[in-house]
Design a protein around this motif. Structure first.
Motif, short mmCIF file in Angstrom:
data_model
loop_
_atom_site.label_atom_id
_atom_site.label_comp_id
_atom_site.label_asym_id
_atom_site.label_seq_id
_atom_site.Cartn_x
_atom_site.Cartn_y
_atom_site.Cartn_z
N ASP A 44 -8.29 -10.46 -5.12
CA ASP A 44 -7.50 -10.47 -6.63
C ASP A 44 -6.36 -9.40 -6.76
OD1 ASP A 44 -9.39 -12.50 -7.25
OD2 ASP A 44 -10.48 -11.24 -8.21
N SER A 45 -6.47 -8.26 -5.90
CA SER A 45 -5.43 -7.38 -6.14
C SER A 45 -3.97 -7.80 -5.38
CB SER A 45 -5.94 -6.14 -5.55
OG SER A 45 -5.84 -5.98 -4.24
N GLN A 46 -2.87 -7.10 -5.98
CA GLN A 46 -1.47 -7.40 -5.23
C GLN A 46 -1.54 -6.49 -3.91
OE1 GLN A 46 0.72 -9.62 -6.51
NE2 GLN A 46 -0.89 -9.89 -7.71
N PRO A 47 -0.80 -7.02 -2.91
CA PRO A 47 -0.49 -6.32 -1.73
C PRO A 47 0.41 -5.50 -1.93
CG PRO A 47 0.43 -8.89 -1.67
CD PRO A 47 -0.30 -8.65 -2.82
N MET A 48 0.41 -4.42 -1.16
CA MET A 48 1.25 -3.14 -1.13
C MET A 48 2.58 -3.55 -0.35
SD MET A 48 0.24 -0.57 -3.22
CE MET A 48 -0.30 -2.06 -4.45
N THR A 49 3.79 -3.60 -0.79
CA THR A 49 4.72 -4.03 -0.17
C THR A 49 5.89 -3.14 0.22
OG1 THR A 49 5.79 -4.85 -2.07
CG2 THR A 49 4.30 -6.50 -0.85
N ASP A 50 5.94 -1.96 -0.65
CA ASP A 50 7.08 -1.14 -0.48
C ASP A 50 6.65 0.40 -0.96
OD1 ASP A 50 7.96 -0.59 -3.21
OD2 ASP A 50 8.43 -2.66 -3.15
N SER A 51 7.45 1.43 -0.50
CA SER A 51 7.08 2.73 -1.02
C SER A 51 7.00 2.96 -2.27
CB SER A 51 7.71 3.70 0.00
OG SER A 51 9.17 3.57 -0.36
N GLU A 52 7.97 2.38 -3.03
CA GLU A 52 8.01 2.71 -4.58
C GLU A 52 6.72 2.37 -5.13
OE1 GLU A 52 11.02 2.03 -8.29
OE2 GLU A 52 11.66 1.44 -6.20
N GLN A 53 6.06 1.19 -4.82
CA GLN A 53 5.10 0.36 -5.29
C GLN A 53 3.90 1.49 -5.12
OE1 GLN A 53 3.97 -3.15 -3.40
NE2 GLN A 53 2.89 -3.89 -5.19
N VAL A 54 3.72 1.88 -3.90
CA VAL A 54 2.61 2.59 -3.56
C VAL A 54 2.62 3.96 -4.15
CG1 VAL A 54 1.39 3.72 -1.45
CG2 VAL A 54 2.35 1.46 -1.20
N THR A 55 3.78 4.51 -4.21
CA THR A 55 3.92 5.83 -4.84
C THR A 55 3.68 5.71 -6.24
OG1 THR A 55 5.83 6.63 -3.23
CG2 THR A 55 5.48 7.73 -5.44
N LYS A 56 3.90 4.79 -6.89
CA LYS A 56 3.75 4.67 -8.46
C LYS A 56 2.21 4.40 -8.57
CE LYS A 56 4.59 1.75 -12.42
NZ LYS A 56 5.04 0.44 -12.93
N LEU A 57 1.59 3.62 -7.91
CA LEU A 57 0.17 3.56 -7.75
C LEU A 57 -0.73 4.86 -7.56
CD1 LEU A 57 -2.64 1.75 -7.87
CD2 LEU A 57 -2.15 1.74 -5.36
N LEU A 58 -0.32 5.69 -6.65
CA LEU A 58 -0.90 7.07 -6.23
C LEU A 58 -0.68 8.04 -7.37
CD1 LEU A 58 -0.16 7.24 -2.38
CD2 LEU A 58 -2.32 6.91 -3.44
N TYR A 59 0.85 7.92 -7.84
CA TYR A 59 1.12 9.05 -8.66
C TYR A 59 0.24 8.75 -10.05
CZ TYR A 59 3.87 11.93 -11.68
OH TYR A 59 4.55 13.03 -12.57
N GLU A 60 0.05 7.25 -10.35
CA GLU A 60 -0.61 7.41 -11.70
C GLU A 60 -2.13 7.73 -11.73
OE1 GLU A 60 -0.64 3.04 -12.32
OE2 GLU A 60 1.45 2.88 -12.87
N HIS A 61 -2.65 7.77 -10.24
CA HIS A 61 -3.91 8.40 -10.30
C HIS A 61 -4.16 9.83 -9.83
CE1 HIS A 61 -4.35 3.96 -10.50
NE2 HIS A 61 -5.42 4.43 -11.09
N TRP A 62 -3.01 10.34 -9.52
CA TRP A 62 -2.91 11.88 -9.19
C TRP A 62 -3.56 12.82 -10.45
CZ3 TRP A 62 -1.00 11.84 -3.87
CH2 TRP A 62 -1.15 12.79 -3.25
N ASP A 63 -3.98 13.61 -10.08
CA ASP A 63 -4.57 14.66 -11.17
C ASP A 63 -3.19 15.39 -11.59
OD1 ASP A 63 -5.36 16.70 -12.83
OD2 ASP A 63 -7.11 17.23 -11.48
N LYS A 64 -2.62 15.11 -12.52
CA LYS A 64 -1.47 15.81 -13.24
C LYS A 64 -1.63 17.32 -13.59
CE LYS A 64 0.67 11.83 -12.98
NZ LYS A 64 -0.46 11.03 -12.46
#
Length: 149
Positions: free
Chosen positions: A20-40
């Motif tokens: 049910d998840s969305q495919p990762m299609t570009d670097s901006e989308q992947v970075t956003k996902l990773l950054y959201e879950h990175w320990d700030k």
């Protein structure tokens, strides 16, 4: 007297609906996902290396934190990284690590590690889709977008 042998079990249990998840299609989308879950609390303090594990449709199966290091570097054990990639039956991976100082230029060590992981991935028909360097403020550098992958 019988010789005893250790039994090895390998398992993967999907708990989230990858289908049910969305495919990762570009670097901006992947970075956003990773950054959201990175320990700030640590992104500006120490380097961390993560791997995004993907299925054949580039949908996220999960993330794996391969290493946590110091202020200027971290060591990734490629054998342990691929133990996880193979155990999860992932067919694509995206590499990512942060640069606490905020620089987005890949170091020689970054380039060499990327090449080492690419070479290992080739043996298992696993695609290395990108290697991202993420800065504490969320900006990023993509090896793929820059033609280095």
């Amino acid at each position: 007297m019988k010789d005893e042998v250790n039994e090895i079990k390998v398992s993967y249990c999907e708990k989230l609906g990858v289908i049910d998840s969305q495919p990762m299609t570009d670097s901006e989308q992947v970075t956003k996902l990773l950054y959201e879950h990175w320990d700030k609390n640590t992104i500006g303090l120490q380097e961390t290396f993560k791997v995004l594990l993907l299925n054949n449709a580039n949908k996220v199966k999960g993330t794996y934190q391969a290493s946590t290091g110091g202020i200027v570097g971290t060591v990734v054990d490629v054998r342990l990284l691929f133990a996880v990639v193979l155990k999860t039956a992932s067919v694509g991976i995206i590499l990512a690590h942060n640069h606490p100082a905020g620089t987005l230029k890949p170091s020689q060590a970054d380039r060499e590690l990327t090449e080492k992981i690419q070479n290992a991935a080739e043996l298992f028909d696993i695609r290395v889709l990108d290697h991202l360097i993420i800065a504490p403020h969320g900006r990023y550098f993509s090896f793929s977008d820059s033609g280095l992958l």
